[in-house]
Design a protein around this motif. Sequence first.
Motif, PDB file in Angstrom:
ATOM      1  N   VAL A 131      -4.969  12.809   6.803  1.00 49.48           N
ATOM      2  CA  VAL A 131      -5.159  12.891   5.357  1.00 49.48           C
ATOM      3  C   VAL A 131      -4.649  14.220   4.794  1.00 49.48           C
ATOM      4  N   PRO A 132      -4.939  15.381   5.415  1.00 51.93           N
ATOM      5  CA  PRO A 132      -4.399  16.645   4.877  1.00 51.93           C
ATOM      6  C   PRO A 132      -2.867  16.665   4.826  1.00 51.93           C
ATOM      7  N   VAL A 133      -2.219  16.161   5.883  1.00 50.74           N
ATOM      8  CA  VAL A 133      -0.751  16.124   5.886  1.00 50.74           C
ATOM      9  C   VAL A 133      -0.251  15.164   4.817  1.00 50.74           C
ATOM     10  N   ALA A 134      -0.884  13.995   4.712  1.00 53.36           N
ATOM     11  CA  ALA A 134      -0.496  13.016   3.697  1.00 53.36           C
ATOM     12  C   ALA A 134      -0.676  13.585   2.299  1.00 53.36           C
ATOM     13  N   PHE A 135      -1.766  14.311   2.101  1.00 57.20           N
ATOM     14  CA  PHE A 135      -2.032  14.911   0.801  1.00 57.20           C
ATOM     15  C   PHE A 135      -0.978  15.963   0.473  1.00 57.20           C
ATOM     16  N   THR A 136      -0.592  16.738   1.471  1.00 57.21           N
ATOM     17  CA  THR A 136       0.434  17.755   1.269  1.00 57.21           C
ATOM     18  C   THR A 136       1.777  17.126   0.910  1.00 57.21           C
ATOM     19  N   ARG A 164      -3.543   6.045  10.858  1.00 54.39           N
ATOM     20  CA  ARG A 164      -4.144   7.347  11.151  1.00 54.39           C
ATOM     21  C   ARG A 164      -3.191   8.302  11.880  1.00 54.39           C
ATOM     22  N   LYS A 165      -1.925   7.938  11.998  1.00 60.02           N
ATOM     23  CA  LYS A 165      -0.967   8.837  12.653  1.00 60.02           C
ATOM     24  C   LYS A 165      -0.610  10.016  11.763  1.00 60.02           C
ATOM     25  N   VAL A 166      -0.648   9.785  10.455  1.00 60.72           N
ATOM     26  CA  VAL A 166      -0.470  10.872   9.493  1.00 60.72           C
ATOM     27  C   VAL A 166      -1.855  11.227   8.964  1.00 60.72           C
ATOM     28  N   ALA A 221      -5.678  13.045 -11.982  1.00 63.91           N
ATOM     29  CA  ALA A 221      -4.758  13.602 -10.986  1.00 63.91           C
ATOM     30  C   ALA A 221      -5.453  13.798  -9.641  1.00 63.91           C
ATOM     31  N   VAL A 222      -6.689  14.295  -9.671  1.00 66.33           N
ATOM     32  CA  VAL A 222      -7.447  14.490  -8.426  1.00 66.33           C
ATOM     33  C   VAL A 222      -7.690  13.147  -7.749  1.00 66.33           C
ATOM     34  N   ALA A 223      -8.125  12.159  -8.526  1.00 66.85           N
ATOM     35  CA  ALA A 223      -8.416  10.837  -7.955  1.00 66.85           C
ATOM     36  C   ALA A 223      -7.160  10.201  -7.349  1.00 66.85           C
ATOM     37  N   ASP A 224      -6.032  10.296  -8.051  1.00 66.31           N
ATOM     38  CA  ASP A 224      -4.804   9.690  -7.536  1.00 66.31           C
ATOM     39  C   ASP A 224      -4.258  10.451  -6.335  1.00 66.31           C
ATOM     40  N   SER A 225      -4.472  11.764  -6.295  1.00 66.33           N
ATOM     41  CA  SER A 225      -4.061  12.539  -5.119  1.00 66.33           C
ATOM     42  C   SER A 225      -4.830  12.089  -3.887  1.00 66.33           C
ATOM     43  N   ILE A 226      -6.132  11.919  -4.053  1.00 68.14           N
ATOM     44  CA  ILE A 226      -6.972  11.447  -2.946  1.00 68.14           C
ATOM     45  C   ILE A 226      -6.563  10.035  -2.549  1.00 68.14           C
ATOM     46  N   GLY A 227      -6.294   9.195  -3.558  1.00 70.73           N
ATOM     47  CA  GLY A 227      -5.872   7.829  -3.272  1.00 70.73           C
ATOM     48  C   GLY A 227      -4.559   7.774  -2.523  1.00 70.73           C
ATOM     49  N   SER A 228      -3.605   8.602  -2.921  1.00 68.89           N
ATOM     50  CA  SER A 228      -2.306   8.618  -2.256  1.00 68.89           C
ATOM     51  C   SER A 228      -2.434   9.074  -0.809  1.00 68.89           C
ATOM     52  N   GLY A 229      -3.180  10.164  -0.589  1.00 68.98           N
ATOM     53  CA  GLY A 229      -3.367  10.657   0.776  1.00 68.98           C
ATOM     54  C   GLY A 229      -4.080   9.650   1.657  1.00 68.98           C
ATOM     55  N   GLY A 230      -5.104   9.002   1.112  1.00 69.61           N
ATOM     56  CA  GLY A 230      -5.850   8.013   1.881  1.00 69.61           C
ATOM     57  C   GLY A 230      -5.014   6.801   2.236  1.00 69.61           C
ATOM     58  N   LEU A 231      -4.174   6.352   1.313  1.00 69.32           N
ATOM     59  CA  LEU A 231      -3.325   5.189   1.580  1.00 69.32           C
ATOM     60  C   LEU A 231      -2.270   5.495   2.642  1.00 69.32           C
ATOM     61  N   VAL A 232      -1.657   6.685   2.558  1.00 66.95           N
ATOM     62  CA  VAL A 232      -0.663   7.065   3.576  1.00 66.95           C
ATOM     63  C   VAL A 232      -1.319   7.133   4.948  1.00 66.95           C
ATOM     64  N   GLN A 269       0.822  -1.206   0.000  1.00 69.77           N
ATOM     65  CA  GLN A 269       0.000   0.000   0.000  1.00 69.77           C
ATOM     66  C   GLN A 269       0.861   1.263   0.000  1.00 69.77           C
ATOM     67  N   GLY A 270       1.962   1.223   0.754  1.00 69.69           N
ATOM     68  CA  GLY A 270       2.870   2.369   0.764  1.00 69.69           C
ATOM     69  C   GLY A 270       3.480   2.614  -0.600  1.00 69.69           C
ATOM     70  N   VAL A 271       3.858   1.523  -1.281  1.00 72.59           N
ATOM     71  CA  VAL A 271       4.404   1.648  -2.638  1.00 72.59           C
ATOM     72  C   VAL A 271       3.360   2.249  -3.570  1.00 72.59           C
ATOM     73  N   LEU A 272       2.107   1.811  -3.437  1.00 75.81           N
ATOM     74  CA  LEU A 272       1.040   2.358  -4.285  1.00 75.81           C
ATOM     75  C   LEU A 272       0.819   3.837  -3.999  1.00 75.81           C
ATOM     76  N   ALA A 273       0.918   4.235  -2.721  1.00 74.50           N
ATOM     77  CA  ALA A 273       0.766   5.653  -2.371  1.00 74.50           C
ATOM     78  C   ALA A 273       1.832   6.487  -3.093  1.00 74.50           C
ATOM     79  N   LEU A 274       3.079   5.989  -3.109  1.00 74.12           N
ATOM     80  CA  LEU A 274       4.145   6.696  -3.820  1.00 74.12           C
ATOM     81  C   LEU A 274       3.885   6.696  -5.324  1.00 74.12           C
ATOM     82  N   ALA A 275       3.405   5.558  -5.849  1.00 75.51           N
ATOM     83  CA  ALA A 275       3.112   5.471  -7.284  1.00 75.51           C
ATOM     84  C   ALA A 275       2.029   6.472  -7.673  1.00 75.51           C
ATOM     85  N   TYR A 276       1.005   6.604  -6.845  1.00 72.07           N
ATOM     86  CA  TYR A 276      -0.049   7.576  -7.121  1.00 72.07           C
ATOM     87  C   TYR A 276       0.499   9.002  -7.104  1.00 72.07           C
TER      88      TYR A 276
END
Length: 341
Positions: free
Chosen positions: A262-267, A258-260, A241-252, A43-50
């Motif tokens: 969603v807004p911080v992950a998205f940033t 939940r320690k990171v 791009a919007v969908a993958d940004s949301i996907g990346s933030g959600g996966l992180v 999942q972390g790899v996918l977050a980076l890929a997104y």
Amino acid sequence: MAVLLAIAYAAGWVIRFNIIHVEAHLAEVSFNDPIAWTARITQGVLALAYAVSVAYYLKLLAEFVLKPVAVDPAWQPLGANIIVTIIIALMTLLALGGSLRRVEHLAHGTVSIKIGIIAGLLVALGIAWVSSGIVEPLPPVRLSWASIPMLLGLIITVQGFETSRYLGHDYPADLRIRTMRHAQWIASAIYLAFIALLTPFLSRAAMTEGVAGILDIMALIAPALSIFVLAGAVSSQLSAAVADSIGSGGLVNEVSRRKVSVPVAFTLSGALAILVVWLTDPFEVVALSSRAFALFYAMQCVLAIAVSAKRGTGTMAQRIGFAGVGLICLVAVFVGAPAEG
């Protein structure tokens, strides 16, 4: 293109297996189970890929936006990077304000329009072929061992089906499997039809510059469609791009338990995308995105083999197939190369 689509369909086959068997296994094991840890790393790899794919989509968007504008070629890369940076900054602000989901829903509403534009483009190519035939000699075939890295560097162009793997909270497994399979069939038909219908115009296509060269072809074949193709390309890249940004933030957020937030992950995802944009050209970012997704697909193959062996599901032939797909994806990770450069 057919080989590329076959590789993508094979990766989809692995992920469809995982929807049934890996998800069932993860629902039963403890947090510290080795396969559960492998799944989280995946999942972390996918977050980076997104995050990298956001740079890819928006880089293409900027190229399409600047294509009709009279810009000095020397300044076009800088202009494209500035446009992408502004878009990512705006997306981040929308995410922090909780409005990005509304943008995503609005973008999804344009899907039918984009399918219509694609159909119009294919019909225009078909009519042009029937009315004029192949009037120019085809460009010479340039096939060598160097074609393999280039092919593997284009995996990102047939990516997207893996999203179904992480929609289990919204949709049942059988629906996700069926719709993923249908999506890959439809996308494959469109790609192959486009390549086939483009045949009479390959000489002109070979002379176009940049990743937005399709606009030059449409300006010759069906000028009235050019503006629609441009609008479809821009809206398509933005919605992806919007969908993958949301996907990346959600996966992180999910991987960090939940320690990171969603807004911080998205940033963080946006910052990585901006870094990729400024450090790569349009062709390099395609290859980099392809390598990131190839790594994710390879790890999905590892999960499939591990769960199949542990639970006794699947056959030995399937496990060999998973290993073969994983090997191809690993080769793509290490040798995937830009189409130009």
